[in-house]
Design a protein around this motif. Sequence first.
Motif, PDB file in Angstrom:
ATOM      1  N   SER A 103     -64.083  52.141 -15.362  1.00  0.00           N
ATOM      2  CA  SER A 103     -64.180  51.619 -16.723  1.00  0.00           C
ATOM      3  C   SER A 103     -64.011  52.748 -17.730  1.00  0.00           C
ATOM      4  O   SER A 103     -64.489  53.863 -17.531  1.00  0.00           O
TER       5      SER A 103
ATOM      6  N   LEU B  82     -65.172  52.304 -20.737  1.00  0.00           N
ATOM      7  CA  LEU B  82     -66.208  52.034 -21.720  1.00  0.00           C
ATOM      8  C   LEU B  82     -67.266  53.123 -21.720  1.00  0.00           C
ATOM      9  O   LEU B  82     -67.593  53.692 -20.668  1.00  0.00           O
ATOM     10  N   THR B  83     -67.804  53.403 -22.875  1.00  0.00           N
ATOM     11  CA  THR B  83     -68.927  54.329 -22.977  1.00  0.00           C
ATOM     12  C   THR B  83     -70.154  53.679 -22.364  1.00  0.00           C
ATOM     13  O   THR B  83     -70.432  52.507 -22.639  1.00  0.00           O
ATOM     14  N   PRO B  84     -70.898  54.399 -21.530  1.00  0.00           N
ATOM     15  CA  PRO B  84     -72.112  53.799 -20.945  1.00  0.00           C
ATOM     16  C   PRO B  84     -73.027  53.278 -22.044  1.00  0.00           C
ATOM     17  O   PRO B  84     -73.337  53.991 -22.998  1.00  0.00           O
ATOM     18  N   PRO B  85     -73.449  52.018 -21.946  1.00  0.00           N
ATOM     19  CA  PRO B  85     -74.256  51.427 -23.023  1.00  0.00           C
ATOM     20  C   PRO B  85     -75.706  51.895 -22.980  1.00  0.00           C
ATOM     21  O   PRO B  85     -76.200  52.328 -21.931  1.00  0.00           O
ATOM     22  N   SER B  86     -76.367  51.809 -24.112  1.00  0.00           N
ATOM     23  CA  SER B  86     -77.803  52.065 -24.137  1.00  0.00           C
ATOM     24  C   SER B  86     -78.525  50.793 -23.711  1.00  0.00           C
ATOM     25  O   SER B  86     -78.018  49.686 -23.902  1.00  0.00           O
ATOM     26  N   LEU B  87     -79.693  50.931 -23.122  1.00  0.00           N
ATOM     27  CA  LEU B  87     -80.456  49.777 -22.662  1.00  0.00           C
ATOM     28  C   LEU B  87     -81.313  49.233 -23.796  1.00  0.00           C
ATOM     29  O   LEU B  87     -81.821  50.006 -24.617  1.00  0.00           O
ATOM     30  N   PRO B  88     -81.515  47.918 -23.851  1.00  0.00           N
ATOM     31  CA  PRO B  88     -82.398  47.355 -24.885  1.00  0.00           C
ATOM     32  C   PRO B  88     -83.795  47.952 -24.845  1.00  0.00           C
ATOM     33  O   PRO B  88     -84.416  48.177 -25.883  1.00  0.00           O
TER      34      PRO B  88
ATOM     35  N   ASN C 175     -72.133  33.272 -29.363  1.00  0.00           N
ATOM     36  CA  ASN C 175     -71.794  34.676 -29.629  1.00  0.00           C
ATOM     37  C   ASN C 175     -70.654  34.776 -30.632  1.00  0.00           C
ATOM     38  O   ASN C 175     -70.673  35.605 -31.550  1.00  0.00           O
TER      39      ASN C 175
END
Length: 558
Positions: A244, A246-252, A423
């Motif tokens: 991927s 994509l930039t690794p997402p931050s967790l909620p 969404n």
Amino acid sequence: MEVIHAWSAPRSLSTSLMYSFAQRDDTEVLDEPLYAAYLKSTGADRPYRDELLSKMECDGEKVVKDIIYGPGNKKYRFCKHISKQRLLGLPSELMSKGKHFILIRNPLNILPSFEKVHPLSFAELGLGELVSIYSDLCQMGTPPAIVDADELQQDPEATLRGLCNDLEIPFQASMLKWEAGPIPEDGLWASWWYKTLHKSTGFSSPSNYPHTFPLKHYDLLEQCLPLYNILRRHVKHKSSLLTSTLTPPSLPVPENAKLFAWVGDEIVPREMAKVSVFDSVVQGGDSVWEGLRIYKGKVFKLEEHLDRLFDSAKALAFNNVPTREEVKEAIFRTLITNGMFDNTHIRLSLTRGKKVTSGMSPAFNRYGCTLIVLAEWKPPVYDNDGGIVLVTATTRRNSPNNLDSKIHHNNLLNNILAKIESNNANVDDAIMLDKDGFVSETNATNIFMVKKGRVLTPRADYCLPGITRATVMELVVKENFILEERNISLSEFHTADEVWTTGTMGELSPVVKIDGRVIGGGKVGPVTRRLQSAYKKLTDDSGVPIPTYQKNVDTSCV
């Protein structure tokens, strides 16, 4: 002189990397300076053992102090090390001084070529020691950079630039090419191992397709691959067929980055929490599930949720289902291991289990069910103070003629399609209608409304008869409101005095707008507030206690 330590398993392009550093004008290289000490200490056999012991320093302490950290003529000294050659008793400065990095390579690519020169074994590959080296350096406060050999082959310049940046040394373009043939720094074992390298003039491009893997090494691969994957998680830049961008997402909730989940019959860390590709939940969404909430050391409505879980499994004709007590124990052990006693949500799943071969038929499921207990720090997911906004989806709720919503199954595409609509509308959730146009529920929750003091909720013909729904219905009666369960049209919701949704994930969530229509002046209504208070009191006072829980346990993570 500054020493750069390169640690790797055999057959990991470590010698190519040594050749690369040998081209720098500010670096000298050492080829496995600890090799003779390793052979002498372990008694390991090699075709060149006697010659090597006679020509190389065998005293590990002298190698470290006089050779690795001895005087030199250039700014840097690059030391190529094979991980298994790090022996107990070597001077501590071997690891505490210099700059270290780790070179890894997928065992799928190592094993077929390694046996051409030497018999294979787990110890010979040294991946366990490579993980230990990483761990030791991290404990010293100097976590090493990790480079994957696949990256070196696919993009040598970018990978070398990144490595030099990690080592805080300037990149030199000369590192990309070298003349064919041996170099003076080669170890005397070069004629056994370096024949292919001596024909090269740079990092070779990877083959488009792999070699067929020899199945006689399958068991060894199973032992080694998890260790490789542990290290690969720390590679900064990965490239593969389906990597991927994509930039690794931050967790909620950042604290959930390090949690434990129950999968099958064991508790594993987050990154190891996976099911087989042959599992029915992967093959066809063939699984049932429940959502549970934890309040102050107790699991709320646990028995009711387990009743529905086992009813759903029976409706789907699951075989070899774990017992009720086994499921409870898995839940409790997962919570206790995580230290989660409040502000916690559990996604409890029971799949039909692993298949002997891919396919739809449950006759292929011969291993028993797979139990998954995923506990997360998770406060209610909706704004229960200010309220939420809904739109009506064009996607209709499943009919019992097709798939009965009373089976709490994992095949949620019907709901997901509606959620996509919400969404796209940039609202919280979507109302789903039944085939006749009556309101059924939202994509994730049951729904209630108030009109002239009467509380109404749709009949559970199409919607899931939720546990929280049933609880709130009981509270409505207990609080002396009139409760009516019937078919309700969308326009009735548009003109309601109050609306709220119910679900384990979000509890009681007031709705302030539906399809652009403001509900109750856009504020949370009095009936909603009263029932929220009654629900909170119920969660405080009831539930199944978690064994070993102490009230003074710190549950302030969220």
